[in-house]
Design a protein around this motif. Structure first.
Motif, PDB file in Angstrom:
ATOM      1  N   MET A  34      36.878  65.975  82.405  1.00  0.00           N
ATOM      2  CA  MET A  34      37.353  65.909  81.027  1.00  0.00           C
ATOM      3  C   MET A  34      37.201  64.477  80.518  1.00  0.00           C
ATOM      4  O   MET A  34      37.654  63.536  81.170  1.00  0.00           O
ATOM      5  CB  MET A  34      38.813  66.355  80.938  1.00  0.00           C
ATOM      6  N   PRO A  35      36.546  64.274  79.380  1.00  0.00           N
ATOM      7  CA  PRO A  35      36.340  62.921  78.869  1.00  0.00           C
ATOM      8  C   PRO A  35      37.658  62.183  78.669  1.00  0.00           C
ATOM      9  O   PRO A  35      38.633  62.772  78.176  1.00  0.00           O
ATOM     10  CB  PRO A  35      35.629  63.152  77.535  1.00  0.00           C
ATOM     11  N   GLN A  36      37.692  60.918  79.041  1.00  0.00           N
ATOM     12  CA  GLN A  36      38.912  60.125  78.886  1.00  0.00           C
ATOM     13  C   GLN A  36      39.320  60.052  77.420  1.00  0.00           C
ATOM     14  O   GLN A  36      40.505  60.035  77.096  1.00  0.00           O
ATOM     15  CB  GLN A  36      38.708  58.718  79.444  1.00  0.00           C
ATOM     16  N   SER A  37      38.327  60.035  76.527  1.00  0.00           N
ATOM     17  CA  SER A  37      38.646  59.980  75.092  1.00  0.00           C
ATOM     18  C   SER A  37      39.426  61.219  74.663  1.00  0.00           C
ATOM     19  O   SER A  37      40.321  61.144  73.812  1.00  0.00           O
ATOM     20  CB  SER A  37      37.358  59.860  74.268  1.00  0.00           C
ATOM     21  N   ILE A  59      31.697  65.643  74.008  1.00  0.00           N
ATOM     22  CA  ILE A  59      31.675  66.687  75.027  1.00  0.00           C
ATOM     23  C   ILE A  59      30.403  66.584  75.863  1.00  0.00           C
ATOM     24  O   ILE A  59      29.302  66.749  75.329  1.00  0.00           O
ATOM     25  CB  ILE A  59      31.779  68.076  74.392  1.00  0.00           C
ATOM     26  N   PRO A  60      30.521  66.337  77.164  1.00  0.00           N
ATOM     27  CA  PRO A  60      29.336  66.329  78.033  1.00  0.00           C
ATOM     28  C   PRO A  60      28.883  67.758  78.331  1.00  0.00           C
ATOM     29  O   PRO A  60      29.568  68.727  77.990  1.00  0.00           O
ATOM     30  CB  PRO A  60      29.855  65.657  79.300  1.00  0.00           C
ATOM     31  N   LYS A  61      27.716  67.896  78.957  1.00  0.00           N
ATOM     32  CA  LYS A  61      27.254  69.222  79.343  1.00  0.00           C
ATOM     33  C   LYS A  61      28.186  69.789  80.395  1.00  0.00           C
ATOM     34  O   LYS A  61      28.497  69.139  81.399  1.00  0.00           O
ATOM     35  CB  LYS A  61      25.834  69.169  79.898  1.00  0.00           C
ATOM     36  N   THR A  62      28.636  70.991  80.160  1.00  0.00           N
ATOM     37  CA  THR A  62      29.604  71.637  81.034  1.00  0.00           C
ATOM     38  C   THR A  62      29.556  73.132  80.742  1.00  0.00           C
ATOM     39  O   THR A  62      29.029  73.534  79.691  1.00  0.00           O
ATOM     40  CB  THR A  62      31.017  71.052  80.777  1.00  0.00           C
ATOM     41  N   PRO A  63      30.037  74.002  81.625  1.00  0.00           N
ATOM     42  CA  PRO A  63      30.045  75.430  81.311  1.00  0.00           C
ATOM     43  C   PRO A  63      30.709  75.713  79.971  1.00  0.00           C
ATOM     44  O   PRO A  63      31.738  75.104  79.628  1.00  0.00           O
ATOM     45  CB  PRO A  63      30.833  76.033  82.475  1.00  0.00           C
ATOM     46  N   PHE A  92      35.136  75.248  76.208  1.00  0.00           N
ATOM     47  CA  PHE A  92      34.452  74.252  77.029  1.00  0.00           C
ATOM     48  C   PHE A  92      35.242  74.082  78.328  1.00  0.00           C
ATOM     49  O   PHE A  92      36.439  73.774  78.291  1.00  0.00           O
ATOM     50  CB  PHE A  92      34.372  72.908  76.294  1.00  0.00           C
ATOM     51  N   PHE A  93      34.586  74.260  79.456  1.00  0.00           N
ATOM     52  CA  PHE A  93      35.226  74.221  80.764  1.00  0.00           C
ATOM     53  C   PHE A  93      35.110  72.827  81.383  1.00  0.00           C
ATOM     54  O   PHE A  93      34.003  72.282  81.486  1.00  0.00           O
ATOM     55  CB  PHE A  93      34.570  75.240  81.713  1.00  0.00           C
ATOM     56  N   PHE A  94      36.259  72.275  81.815  1.00  0.00           N
ATOM     57  CA  PHE A  94      36.289  70.960  82.459  1.00  0.00           C
ATOM     58  C   PHE A  94      37.063  71.031  83.778  1.00  0.00           C
ATOM     59  O   PHE A  94      37.928  71.895  83.959  1.00  0.00           O
ATOM     60  CB  PHE A  94      36.982  69.924  81.566  1.00  0.00           C
ATOM     61  N   GLN A  95      36.769  70.086  84.657  1.00  0.00           N
ATOM     62  CA  GLN A  95      37.591  69.918  85.850  1.00  0.00           C
ATOM     63  C   GLN A  95      39.004  69.558  85.418  1.00  0.00           C
ATOM     64  O   GLN A  95      39.193  68.786  84.476  1.00  0.00           O
ATOM     65  CB  GLN A  95      37.050  68.787  86.732  1.00  0.00           C
ATOM     66  N   GLU A 114      27.203  80.586  77.163  1.00  0.00           N
ATOM     67  CA  GLU A 114      26.064  79.836  76.636  1.00  0.00           C
ATOM     68  C   GLU A 114      25.536  78.885  77.705  1.00  0.00           C
ATOM     69  O   GLU A 114      24.341  78.627  77.785  1.00  0.00           O
ATOM     70  CB  GLU A 114      26.449  79.081  75.367  1.00  0.00           C
ATOM     71  N   VAL A 115      26.462  78.340  78.519  1.00  0.00           N
ATOM     72  CA  VAL A 115      26.107  77.580  79.723  1.00  0.00           C
ATOM     73  C   VAL A 115      26.985  78.143  80.830  1.00  0.00           C
ATOM     74  O   VAL A 115      28.202  77.970  80.804  1.00  0.00           O
ATOM     75  CB  VAL A 115      26.362  76.066  79.556  1.00  0.00           C
ATOM     76  N   SER A 116      26.397  78.847  81.779  1.00  0.00           N
ATOM     77  CA  SER A 116      27.184  79.556  82.790  1.00  0.00           C
ATOM     78  C   SER A 116      27.679  78.624  83.889  1.00  0.00           C
ATOM     79  O   SER A 116      27.252  77.456  83.986  1.00  0.00           O
ATOM     80  CB  SER A 116      26.362  80.684  83.401  1.00  0.00           C
ATOM     81  N   LEU A 117      28.526  79.162  84.740  1.00  0.00           N
ATOM     82  CA  LEU A 117      29.029  78.398  85.882  1.00  0.00           C
ATOM     83  C   LEU A 117      27.920  78.067  86.868  1.00  0.00           C
ATOM     84  O   LEU A 117      28.054  77.138  87.669  1.00  0.00           O
ATOM     85  CB  LEU A 117      30.132  79.200  86.588  1.00  0.00           C
ATOM     86  N   ASP A 118      26.834  78.815  86.819  1.00  0.00           N
ATOM     87  CA  ASP A 118      25.685  78.536  87.679  1.00  0.00           C
ATOM     88  C   ASP A 118      24.701  77.557  87.040  1.00  0.00           C
ATOM     89  O   ASP A 118      23.871  76.974  87.728  1.00  0.00           O
ATOM     90  CB  ASP A 118      24.944  79.835  88.019  1.00  0.00           C
ATOM     91  N   ASP A 119      24.810  77.398  85.722  1.00  0.00           N
ATOM     92  CA  ASP A 119      23.874  76.527  84.999  1.00  0.00           C
ATOM     93  C   ASP A 119      24.286  75.055  85.030  1.00  0.00           C
ATOM     94  O   ASP A 119      23.438  74.172  84.899  1.00  0.00           O
ATOM     95  CB  ASP A 119      23.746  76.962  83.535  1.00  0.00           C
ATOM     96  N   ALA A 120      25.572  74.805  85.163  1.00  0.00           N
ATOM     97  CA  ALA A 120      26.049  73.424  85.132  1.00  0.00           C
ATOM     98  C   ALA A 120      27.370  73.336  85.893  1.00  0.00           C
ATOM     99  O   ALA A 120      28.191  74.262  85.836  1.00  0.00           O
ATOM    100  CB  ALA A 120      26.249  72.949  83.689  1.00  0.00           C
ATOM    101  N   PRO A 121      27.609  72.227  86.596  1.00  0.00           N
ATOM    102  CA  PRO A 121      28.908  72.028  87.246  1.00  0.00           C
ATOM    103  C   PRO A 121      29.969  71.704  86.205  1.00  0.00           C
ATOM    104  O   PRO A 121      29.652  71.312  85.067  1.00  0.00           O
ATOM    105  CB  PRO A 121      28.653  70.827  88.163  1.00  0.00           C
TER     106      PRO A 121
END
Length: 244
Positions: free
Chosen positions: A156-159, A85-89, A100-103, A145-152
């Protein structure tokens, strides 16, 4: 500032962030018919009218293309080492899990997946997820914990996508074969009975407080594979008759 006013301000904030939102009860059930908000976003005026008309206890985001959003929903105790999981909201849920929020991935149609890994679901087309600062039945609030303003939103990881597309069916027993056939979608004449069997299976696998948030979207995703799909009101009647 009271809780309702705080929810309203947050709802309008999420709307400005491009999310399709709906009001929910404390048990996570939508306060309004919400299918249309899978295709269009509410206006600010509509949102304000909801808060004037209803006693709103929470807000939710409609996942999928409409919000450019797919959510990895992990329950308390899930082994997060199973996914990269990469850094994400990121939201900590009222039940002790995470969202965990992903595009939303552009190149595939991503629906809802239930238990594709132990204690892990995906919310995408036909789903929704509760947003902070909504109150969980446990008495805890959903919190960023990581808001929509804290990280884009990360891609979604291909894995993770690969794990979804290769998700294994249930074990090979007569009952499992029947369920596997049901999950593939049914023709007219088989759909009501199949829906009842499938709802029963999903409810047994999901805590009651999560039936609305998880089981209902999973049933809608299943219904989309039927030929033709059941009318959503009829599908809801089957769901309600078994879950009550």
């Amino acid at each position: 500032m009271n809780y309702n006013q705080t929810l309203l301000e947050k709802a309008l904030y999420y709307l400005k962030k491009g999310l399709s939102i709906i009001p929910v009860k404390k048990d996570k059930k939508p306060l309004i018919p919400w299918k249309e908000y899978q295709d269009r976003k509410a206006s600010e005026e509509e949102v304000r009218q909801w808060f004037e008309k209803y006693d709103i206890e929470g807000i939710a985001v409609v996942t999928g293309k409409i919000s450019n959003l797919a959510i990895l929903d992990t329950e308390k105790g899930a082994n997060l080492n199973l996914v990269s999981i990469p850094k994400t909201p990121l939201v900590r849920t009222g039940g002790g899990g995470y969202h965990f929020f992903f595009q939303y991935p552009e190149h595939i149609l991503l629906k809802n997946y239930t238990k594709f890994l132990p204690l892990m679901d995906i919310r995408a087309e036909g789903g929704y997820a509760i947003l902070p600062p909504s109150l969980h039945l446990s008495g805890h609030r959903y919190e960023w914990e990581v808001s929509l303003d804290d990280a884009p939103l990360a891609e979604m990881p291909q894995s993770l996508i690969d794990q979804l597309t290769s998700a294994k069916p249930l074990k090979n027993s007569k009952r499992s074969k029947n369920i596997t056939n049901i999950k593939k979608g049914l023709s007219e004449g088989q759909r009501n009975e199949g829906a009842a069997h499938y709802v029963g299976l999903l409810l047994r696998r999901t805590p009651e407080i999560e039936w609305e948030e998880k089981t209902w979207p999973a049933l809608q995703a299943w219904n989309s594979e039927n030929t033709p799909p059941l009318d959503e009101h009829e599908l809801r009647s089957v769901f309600d008759s078994i879950s009550l």
